[in-house]
Scaffold this active site. Structure first.
Site, short mmCIF file in Angstrom:
data_model
loop_
_atom_site.label_atom_id
_atom_site.label_comp_id
_atom_site.label_asym_id
_atom_site.label_seq_id
_atom_site.Cartn_x
_atom_site.Cartn_y
_atom_site.Cartn_z
N TYR A 1 8.33 -81.65 -35.29
CA TYR A 1 8.79 -81.98 -36.63
C TYR A 1 9.73 -83.20 -36.64
O TYR A 1 10.55 -83.35 -37.54
CB TYR A 1 9.52 -80.78 -37.26
CG TYR A 1 8.65 -79.55 -37.47
CD1 TYR A 1 7.26 -79.61 -37.33
CD2 TYR A 1 9.21 -78.34 -37.84
CE1 TYR A 1 6.47 -78.49 -37.53
CE2 TYR A 1 8.43 -77.21 -38.05
CZ TYR A 1 7.05 -77.29 -37.89
OH TYR A 1 6.29 -76.17 -38.10
N LYS B 1 5.46 -73.85 -23.48
CA LYS B 1 4.06 -73.95 -23.05
C LYS B 1 4.00 -75.06 -22.00
O LYS B 1 3.22 -76.01 -22.11
CB LYS B 1 3.19 -74.27 -24.28
CG LYS B 1 1.70 -74.20 -24.03
CD LYS B 1 1.14 -72.79 -23.99
CE LYS B 1 -0.34 -72.81 -23.65
NZ LYS B 1 -0.94 -71.46 -23.58
N ASP C 1 2.08 -68.36 -26.40
CA ASP C 1 0.98 -67.51 -26.86
C ASP C 1 1.18 -66.06 -26.40
O ASP C 1 0.92 -65.12 -27.15
CB ASP C 1 -0.39 -68.06 -26.42
CG ASP C 1 -0.40 -68.54 -24.99
OD1 ASP C 1 0.67 -68.60 -24.36
OD2 ASP C 1 -1.50 -68.84 -24.47
N ASP D 1 9.41 -71.87 -35.61
CA ASP D 1 9.03 -71.70 -37.01
C ASP D 1 8.01 -70.57 -37.12
O ASP D 1 8.14 -69.66 -37.94
CB ASP D 1 8.44 -73.03 -37.52
CG ASP D 1 8.27 -73.05 -39.03
OD1 ASP D 1 8.75 -72.12 -39.71
OD2 ASP D 1 7.65 -74.01 -39.53
N ASP E 1 8.73 -66.34 -38.35
CA ASP E 1 8.05 -65.70 -39.48
C ASP E 1 7.29 -64.46 -39.01
O ASP E 1 7.24 -63.44 -39.70
CB ASP E 1 7.09 -66.69 -40.17
CG ASP E 1 7.81 -67.59 -41.16
OD1 ASP E 1 9.06 -67.65 -41.11
OD2 ASP E 1 7.15 -68.24 -41.98
#
Ligand code: NAI
Ligand code: MG
Length: 332
Positions: A124, A172, A205, A229, A233
């Site tokens: 971002y 990752k 993951d 992010d 959620d």
């Protein structure tokens, strides 16, 4: 000395939940002076900008700010997201998302997880371009040593302050060898300063899967912007969802606390807006100010309501926003 608190009601149900939180905060034995500042689409219509400089100044001057929500209008040229701009302008680098089990059927038991998300860089960073006549699009992912170090340090500090024993560093690095590689390396270095807290590594993951399979295993998760992010959620849905999810945005010189939900335009004026998420954001703010006892009192008072079914309709109750606010104050 009283705390200076800036309230940022915003749009939609923002003013309703902020008014509810102000009432509850005033009922606590903590000295606070409240001022209001403008943000959002309404501010744009009145003042020509969704985030006036005076608002940023009011947040900087305050000990903390409590933000409701804003409405994003459809396609106005030159309009910008005041939330993203606020985080950038104030360098609110740490996004904190606590997820704790609630006495409610929509919450799974045994969860007390603090998710710490880097809030200023990563995917971002805003560096994007289009090539090949629009047939190739590129977004750059920026990870810095400074950005990684301060977010990992914040996660370990919070783990220590709250008596937690493990921090999961989620990345990752097996695929994103450079960016996640740097984040991971810095995390391992920082962890050496915290021998009392165990660092655990997990690929993002795997983490998404483990959050569903066995969320009780996590105490603190620290990760980069986009991963955080998504995972935050996901995590909030384990413990009651949008009506109850709160977050904090912390920088070196400013701190803004907010419910995770948006402005819910269809609920405006109906009395159906659930103030719980904003109450929990207010409790986080009190904790940030060092008012630990009042923070716990507020949280317990809200949980007592939830356990008794004294809630707004989204959690299965029949109370209005202001009725639930009164019950919370009674429980204080
Ligand atoms: P939303 O979070 O406003 O609403 C999603 C769903 O949850 C709706 O069904 C709504 O009625 C319900 N809901 C949300 N808050 C609730 C509460 N306190 N009590 C009971 N029910 C609640 O998200 P949506 O509908 O996608 O977006 C509406 C507006 O909010 C948009 O303009 C969007 O851009 C903005 N938004 C702003 C955010 C912020 O200010 N941080 C975050 C997310 C969206
Ligand atoms: Mg989000």
């Amino acid at each position: 000395m009283s705390y200076q608190i800036t309230l940022l009601p915003g749009d939609g149900i923002g003013p309703e939940v902020i008014a509810a939180a102000e009432t509850v905060l005033r009922a606590l034995p903590v000295d606070m002076d409240f001022t209001r500042a403008e943000i959002g689409f309404g501010a744009y219509e009145r003042l020509g900008t969704p985030l006036p400089d005076s608002t940023l100044d009011a947040i900087r001057r305050a000990d903390a700010a409590l933000f409701g929500a804003v409405t994003t209008p459809p396609n106005i040229p030159g309009y910008f997201s005041p939330v993203v701009r606020m985080r950038q302008s104030l360098d609110l680098y740490a996004n904190l998302r606590p997820n704790r089990s609630l006495p409610h059927p929509s919450s799974r038991p045994g969860i007390d997880l603090l998710l710490v998300r880097e809030n200023t860089e990563g995917l971002y960073s805003g560096i994007e371009r289009v090539e090949d006549d629009g047939n190739r699009a590129i977004t750059e992912r920026v990870i810095t040593r400074r950005g990684s170090e301060r977010i990992v340090r914040k996660a370990f500090d919070l783990a220590r302050q709250t008596g937690r024993k493990t921090v999961h560093v989620v990345h990752k690095a097996n695929v994103l060898r450079q960016t996640c590689g740097l984040f991971r390396r810095v995390a391992l270095e920082v962890a050496a300063d915290y021998p009392d807290i165990e660092l655990r590594e997990m690929l993002v993951d795997t983490c998404a899967m483990e959050l569903i399979r066995a969320p009780e295993q996590f105490q603190v998760i620290v990760t980069t912007n986009l991963f955080g992010d998504i995972l935050s959620d996901e995590a909030c849905m384990l413990v009651g969802g949008l009506g109850v999810a709160a977050s904090g945005n912390i920088g070196a010189d400013a701190a803004v606390f907010e419910p995770v939900h948006g402005s819910a335009p269809s609920l405006v004026g109906t009395g159906k807006a659930n103030p719980t998420a904003t109450f929990f954001a207010a409790a986080m703010m009190l904790e940030h100010l060092g008012e630990t006892e009042s923070a716990a009192r507020l949280r317990n008072a809200v949980e007592t309501c939830i356990a008794a079914g004294e809630t707004t309709p989204d959690l299965g109750g029949t109370l209005t926003t202001s009725e639930m606010t009164e019950r919370v104050i009674r429980n204080l």
